[in-house]
Design an enzyme around this catalytic site. Structure first.
Site, short mmCIF file in Angstrom:
data_model
loop_
_atom_site.label_atom_id
_atom_site.label_comp_id
_atom_site.label_asym_id
_atom_site.label_seq_id
_atom_site.Cartn_x
_atom_site.Cartn_y
_atom_site.Cartn_z
N HIS A 207 -47.93 57.99 1.91
CA HIS A 207 -46.55 58.56 1.61
C HIS A 207 -46.13 58.95 3.00
CE1 HIS A 207 -44.17 62.35 0.35
NE2 HIS A 207 -43.54 61.37 -0.21
N GLU A 338 -32.59 60.38 -1.58
CA GLU A 338 -33.65 60.37 -0.52
C GLU A 338 -33.28 61.90 0.39
OE1 GLU A 338 -34.59 57.27 2.15
OE2 GLU A 338 -36.48 57.95 2.38
N HIS A 353 -33.77 65.44 -2.78
CA HIS A 353 -35.25 64.99 -2.41
C HIS A 353 -35.95 66.20 -1.55
CE1 HIS A 353 -38.67 63.02 -0.06
NE2 HIS A 353 -39.06 63.23 -1.22
N HIS A 393 -40.42 65.16 -8.75
CA HIS A 393 -40.46 63.73 -8.71
C HIS A 393 -40.09 63.20 -10.02
CE1 HIS A 393 -40.22 62.50 -4.49
NE2 HIS A 393 -41.05 63.44 -4.25
#
Lengths: 662, 662
Positions: A207, A338, A353, A393
Site C-alpha cells: 500500500h 484519490e 480518499h 474504501h
C-alpha cells in the site's frame, strides 16, 4: 564520485545524526557546517570518535546549502502523513530539491544536509520518491520500509527485547526476537480474525509503495501525471477489497459494511499497539478543527464531495478548474477520488480518499484539544491495519461501481478470442495427488531490523514474524489454436468464492466484485493443442517475500538482471491465495485468454504500478472482464463463459501448522 | 557481608539483567544459576565481558532458590497494579519472601535472583516495601521512583532524546533534555490548566509512597495493620481534593464534580502521552470482564458497595467477617473504602477505591477484547495524572463527609486552649516589604534519569522539567501565655480561599473542605508574650524537592541526622502553596494553637504517614478543627474563632516567570 547505492544508507537509522556509523562500518564524512547546532558544539570530538571505527568513509562534497525552511516546518518528532495537505506541501518542496540537483554527488550532499534537519519520515519519503524517479538512480531500489521504520509495522513491546538482545549479546550469538502471532486483539473481537491480513508487513508495504510510485504532488509533471494513474487507484483498492472480503468468508465473517453514513458510530475499534493512538469501539466521527495542520473541515463537506461525485457520474462529465466540462471516465474518477494534482478540480470535488482517512484518524481528538496525532488510518503506511480502512474504501468502491455499472456490459464478441479456445484447466499443488485443491498454512520469516533501531548497538538483529503462506502450485491450461499460424494470447487468471457469507451460491453480479486476479501473462500459441504450464510463483502481479524483506547492502548482481526490479510494487506473494478454511473454502478458478496484440505489451507487476513511463501493458480495462455488469441473462459465472474462458471448482484448505521460511 | 545500601542498585535499570553494570561501574557477581535461560547459554562470555569494566564487584552468595512461581505469574512485560487483587496476591508472596529471609546477605541473593524473573515493577514494589519495613534495612531509603521508572512520569517522546544524547555525547558534555512544560493537552481543554498539579513528579510520588508505606496486603501483620491507617487514607485524599479544588479556583474552574453517577459519560478525556492507553472525551464506564486478571465485576456491584457503606454510616456500625456488629469510626470507614486487609469485611463492603479506579481505567476495553492494559488511573503511581481520578475521589469524599457531618460540632471548650491566646499573625515573603502576600512562579529542575534508561549507555543524563514553586516565607505568630508557667502548644496553620468559583464569599460549611493544612508544629510558651517565627520550608508536612529527586549513591552523612528520613512521604514542598492568580487569589490564613500535652508527640511528616509504628503524633482527628461541621451560628470562618485562633487575609500572587533551581 558518489556511489548511487550509498544513498540507501541515508534511509537507515532515521533519527541518528548523519555522522554516525551506517551499514557496515561506513561513515559519511560531512563538512562540519552540515552538523546541527547541538553537534557543532562538540563537532570535532564527535567526528573523530565516530570516524575511528569506520572501515569506509564516504566523502560528502560541500555545497551551497539548500533552503529547507518549508520542509523544516514539520517538527522532527511529529508524525508525517500524505493525507494532510500541509504535509504534502512540505514533501513536495523536498522532492523538488532532490529532483533538481544535477548529479548523484550533489544529491548525496543535499540529502546528507537535510537528513538531520527534516522530519525523518518526510525525509525518507522525499528521498525515496527522488531515487525512484531520477534517471541517474535507476536500479537503486529502496531499503525495505519495514527496516527503516519498524515502529510502523511492529508491536511496541518488541523494541525493548530487540534493544536488550543487541545490547547484551554479541552479533554472532543473537537470537531472533519473536513478534507474537497476533497481539492486537483477542478472539472476543471478531474483526481480529483478519489480523494476518491487516497487519501483514507485505500488505502494508504494498500500500505504501503506491504512494512512492505515484506521488500526489511534485513540480516535475512526469512524477505525478502517469498513464492510467486514476484507473490503477480504482483497481488497487478494488482488488484489496475483493481479497479482504474473501478473507472474511474464510473467517466466517460477512462482507465489510461500507461506511456511507458519516454520522453513525463506528463500531469497530482498533488498538494498534504502536505509538499511534487507538480508536475505541463505537466512536463517532466529528468535524475536524486542527489549526496546527491547517485542517478545518466538517463532515458535511465530505458529504458534499460525495454528492457532487455521484452527480458527475449521473451526468457522465465533470467540471475542470477552467469550468470546462470534460467527460468522466475511470481515469478521471480515480484521480478525483484519490485525489492528486491529476484531479481535474480538487477544489470542487475535494479529497475524498485522504480526508475520509483523516476524519477516521482524528475521531479521538478532532479539535487537537489533547495534542494527539492521527490514528494509524491517517498514515498510508499503516492505514491497512485498521478495520475502518476497509469500511471507508467499501464506500469509495460503491462510488466507483456507480460509474462502472453504467457502462454497457461486454458483448460476447468483445469477450471472445476468435479461433482460440480453452479446453482444460487444472491446478496442482506441489507433492499432492489431489488436483484443484490449494493449500495454505502459517510461516515464520526473519527480518533484520538493525537499520531501524536508532541509538542501539550495531550488527544484525532479527525479528521473527508469522505470516500466511501457501504451497506453491502449477496451473495447467490447455488451449486450442484453431488457426494455422502462431498466435499470441494474454492469459488472466482469477479466483473467487462460490458461495456468499450465508453459504448460498453467489450471483455473478456480486461474485464479480470478489474475483481476485492471480496472474496475467502472455503466451504464444502454436496451431493446434497447446499445454501451458505456469507456476504460481511466476505471477506477474506479485512480489516474492525476499524482495519485500530483502537484505541490505545488496547491489544487483551484474551477471543477473542488469537492473534490479525497482518497481517492486506487486502484491505480496505470500498473500496470493486467501487463507481458506480447515475443511476447504469452495472457490471458482476462472481463466480467460484474449488477444495479445490487442492487450498490448506485458511487464512484471505492471497491473499494480507503472513507474518509469513504460508503455502500459494492457489496453483493456483493469479488472477485465469483471469490471462491468454482465450481459443480460448471465446469472452465474458458468453462464458467462465464451470458448476462450474456462472455469473449474477449486478448494482452498488451510492447515494450522507453522513452517519456517526458506 | 552485603552492604544494605547496595540493595538500591537492584532498583536501577529495571529491565536490564542483574549482571550488567549498575551505579558507578558496579557489578553483582551472581552464581551462574541465577542467570535466566537465555543468558545461561552465553553466560561465561557475558559475565566476563560485563565484569571487565567493573570498578567494584559485589559478591552475591549462593542460596537455596526461592519459589517464585506465584509472583512469576505476571508476565515481565505486563503492567502491574495494586488495584487488581490477583496482582496484589503475587506482590504479597514476594513481599513475604523478602521479609522472611534472615540477613541482608540472603535478601541480596533472593532479590538478585528474583530480579530477572519477576515483573520489574512488581519487583520494585515488593523490594521497596521490604526495605522500608525490615529492621535491618532501617535508614536505607529508596531510589526515587522517577529514576527507576521514568516512563511513569515523562512524555514518551523524551526518551528518544535521552537515548540520543547519551549515545552520542560523552558524559561530561551532555546537556539536560528538556521535558516540555505542558504536553498532554492544549488550551482548548480546560482541565489541562491543572497540568502542573496532576502531572507533577512530586505529587505522583507522594501518592505512590502511601502504598509503599501502607501495603494493602502482607503476611506480617505489622506491615498492614498500622495505627490510624484508615484515617490517614481519608485525610490524605481530603487534603489532595482541597488542594485540587483551590488550584481549580486559581485556573477559573469550578470545584470538581463528584463521579457519583456511574452510568453517565465521563466528559473529561485524558491522553497521558505515555505507554498507558488514553481515555477519549465522553467515554462511558462498562461492566468489567477480564478473565486474565480474574476480574469480573459489574457497575451494579460498585453501586451496591456504595449503598451498603452509606447504610452503615446511617446505622453507625458495620458488620465484620464474623457477623459481629462493630461501631463505625473514621478508621474503620477508611479501611473499608481503601480497602486493605484491615477492612473488617472486604467481601461485603468490597473495594470501592481500587475498583473505582479500575472501572475508569478499563473504560476503553472493559472486556479485554483489544488486549489493552488499564489507563493511568489504574496504576497508583500514575493515577493522579487523570482528571477522572479527582472526580472519583470527590465521590469517595462525599461518603467520608456523610460520616463526618454526623459527628457533633466541636464545642468552643474543645476548640479553646485555656489561658493561651493568639494576638497576631503575619506572613512575609523573603525580600518583600508587603506582608501577607505569597508569591508563586515556575521553576525548572534537573533530574538524572540514567538509572531508569534500560539498555542505554552509562553515565548521568539529566531531564529538565518545570514545576510550580513559591518564594520562601516566614510566619510570625504572637502568642500570649496568660499563665505563669511555661506551657506547650501545637500550632496548626491552614490556608483556604475566601471566595468560591463565582467570586462570592464562601460559607465555612464549604470553606472547611477547602482548607489546606500548611504546617503543624510544637512550641514552648514562656509566660507572657511569645513571638514565634517559623519558616515555610520547615513545614512538618512537606518534603523538600531535593529529597524527592535526590542523587543516587548518597548514604546518610554520619555528621548529620543519624538516619536518613526514610519515611519520605510528605507532600512535595514546591507544591505547598496553590498557584494563585496573576492579580492575586484572595485567601484566608488560619492559625490555631492547642494544648500540646493533649495533642501528643510530634514528628516530621507524620500527618502523612507513620511507617515504623512510632507513637502517633496527634491525638486529635486529622484535619482538626475543620473535619466536622461547625457549631450553630457559625457561618464564616471569622465567626468560628476562639482566642487561641487567628485569621488574616492573604493574597497568593502568581508571576509567570521561570527560575532555575538551586
Amino acid at each position: 564520485m558518489a556511489d548511487k547505492y550509498d544513498l540507501l544508507l541515508l534511509l537507515e537509522r532515521p533519527y541518528e545524526p548523519v555522522f554516525m556509523e551506517r551499514g557496515r562500518k561506513t561513515i559519511f564524512d560531512v563538512p562540519e557546517k552540515f552538523l546541527t547546532e547541538r553537534y557543532r558544539m562538540v563537532g570535532n570530538e564527535l567526528l573523530e570518535r565516530f570516524g575511528q571505527e569506520a572501515g569506509r568513509r564516504i566523502s560528502v562534497t560541500d555545497i551551497t546549502l539548500p533552503d529547507l525552511h518549508i520542509p523544516m516546518q514539520l517538527p522532527r518528532k511529529a508524525q508525517f502523513t500524505l493525507c494532510i495537505p500541509a504535509h504534502r506541501f512540505m514533501a513536495r518542496r523536498l522532492i523538488d530539491i532532490f529532483m533538481a540537483v544535477n548529479t548523484i554527488d550533489e544529491l548525496q550532499s543535499v540529502a546528507a544536509y537535510a537528513h538531520d534537519r527534516v522530519n525523518p519520515y518526510l525525509f525518507n519519503y522525499a528521498l525515496s520518491v527522488a531515487v525512484l524517479h531520477r534517471e541517474d538512480t535507476k536500479g537503486v531500489g529502496l531499503l525495505s520500509f519495514v527496516q527503516s521504520f519498524p515502529n510502523k509495522f511492529i508491536d511496541r513491546q518488541v523494541f525493548r527485547h530487540l534493544r536488550e538482545e543487541c545490547t547484551i549479546v554479541p552479533e554472532g550469538s543473537r537470537m531472533p526476537i519473536v513478534i507474537p502471532r497476533d497481539y492486537t486483539a483477542s478472539e472476543l473481537e471478531p474483526e481480529h480474525r483478519l489480523w494476518y491480513f491487516r497487519e501483514d508487513f507485505g500488505v502494508n508495504l504494498y500500500h505504501w509503495q503506491r504512494y512512492l510510485v505515484y506521488p500526489l504532488e511534485a513540480t516535475e509533471r512526469r512524477v505525478v501525471f502517469k498513464e492510467r494513474r486514476g484507473e490503477l487507484f480504482y483497481y488497487m483498492y478494488e482488488q484489496i477489497l475483493a481479497r479482504y472480503n474473501v478473507e472474511r468468508f474464510c473467517n466466517k465473517l460477512p462482507r465489510v459494511e461500507p461506511l456511507n453514513n458519516l454520522r453513525e458510530f463506528i463500531k469497530e475499534g482498533y488498538f494498534p499497539k504502536m505509538e499511534w493512538p487507538p480508536r475505541f469501539d463505537n466512536t463517532k466521527l466529528s468535524d475536524v478543527k486542527r489549526y496546527q495542520d491547517q485542517l478545518i473541515l466538517d463532515i458535511g463537506c465530505l458529504q458534499r464531495w460525495m454528492d457532487l461525485i455521484y452527480k458527475a457520474i449521473s451526468e457522465g462529465s465533470v467540471i475542470d478548474e477552467s469550468v470546462n466540462r470534460i467527460p468522466l471516465d475511470i481515469e478521471v474518477l480515480g484521480n478525483i477520488i484519490e485525489s492528486s494534482e491529476a484531479s481535474p478540480h480538487r477544489n470542487l470535488y475535494g479529497e475524498l480518499h485522504n480526508m475520509g482517512n483523516l476524519f477516521i484518524a482524528y475521531a479521538h481528538d478532532p479539535e487537537h484539544r489533547h495534542l494527539e496525532t492521527f490514528g494509524v488510518i491517517g498514515d498510508l503506511s499503516t492505514a491497512m491495519r485498521d478495520p475502518a480502512f476497509y469500511r471507508w474504501h467499501a464506500n469509495l468502491q460503491n462510488i466507483f461501481q456507480a460509474y462502472k455499472t453504467r457502462l454497457p456490459p461486454y458483448t460476447t464478441k468483445e469477450l471472445h478470442y476468435e479461433g482460440v479456445s480453452l479446453t482444460g484447466v487444472e491446478v496442482a499443488v506441489e507433492d499432492s495427488k489431489t488436483p484443484n485443491v490449494l493449500k495454505t498454512h502459517w510461516q515464520v520469516s526473519d527480518i533484520d531490523l538493525s537499520p531501524g533501531l536508532d541509538f542501539a548497538p550495531r550488527g544484525n538483529i532479527f525479528a521473527r514474524f508469522t505470516h500466511l503462506q501457501h504451497t506453491p502450485f502449477t496451473y495447467t491450461i490447455n488451449v486450442n489454436n484453431e488457426s494455422e499460424t502462431q498466435r499470441f494470447g494474454l492469459v488472466r487468471i482469477f479466483l473467487g468464492p462460490k458461495a456468499d457469507e450465508r453459504g448460498q451460491d453467489i450471483d455473478l453480479k456480486e461474485q464479480r466484485l470478489l474475483m481476485i486476479e492471480l496472474d496475467k501473462f502472455a503466451v504464444s500459441l502454436q496451431p493446434g493443442e497447446n499445454v501451458i504450464r505456469r507456476r504460481s510463483n511466476e505471477s506477474s502481479l506479485t512480489l516474492p517475500i525476499e524482495q519485500t524483506f530483502r537484505e541490505r547492502d545488496t547491489k544487483p548482481d551484474s551477471t543477473q538482471k542488469s537492473e534490479y526490479n525497482v518497481c517492486a510494487c506487486g502484491w505480496p506473494h505470500h498473500m496470493l491465495i486467501p487463507k481458506g478454511l480447515p475443511d476447504g473454502l469452495r472457490c471458482e478458478l476462472f481463466v480467460i485468454i484474449s488477444n495479445y496484440d490487442k492487450d498490448g505489451d506485458c511487464n512484471d507487476s505492471a497491473a499494480h504500478c507503472n513507474l518509469r513511463e513504460q508503455l502500459f501493458p494492457d489496453n483493456r480495462a483493469l479488472g477485465f472482464p469483471f469490471d462491468r455488469l454482465t450481459r443480460l441473462g448471465v446469472e452465474h459465472l458458468r453462464d458467462f463463459l465464451t470458448p476462450n474462458m474456462s472455469l473449474i471448482e477449486v478448494i482452498v484448505q488451510h492447515e494450522d501448522r507453522t513452517d519456517h521460511c526458506c
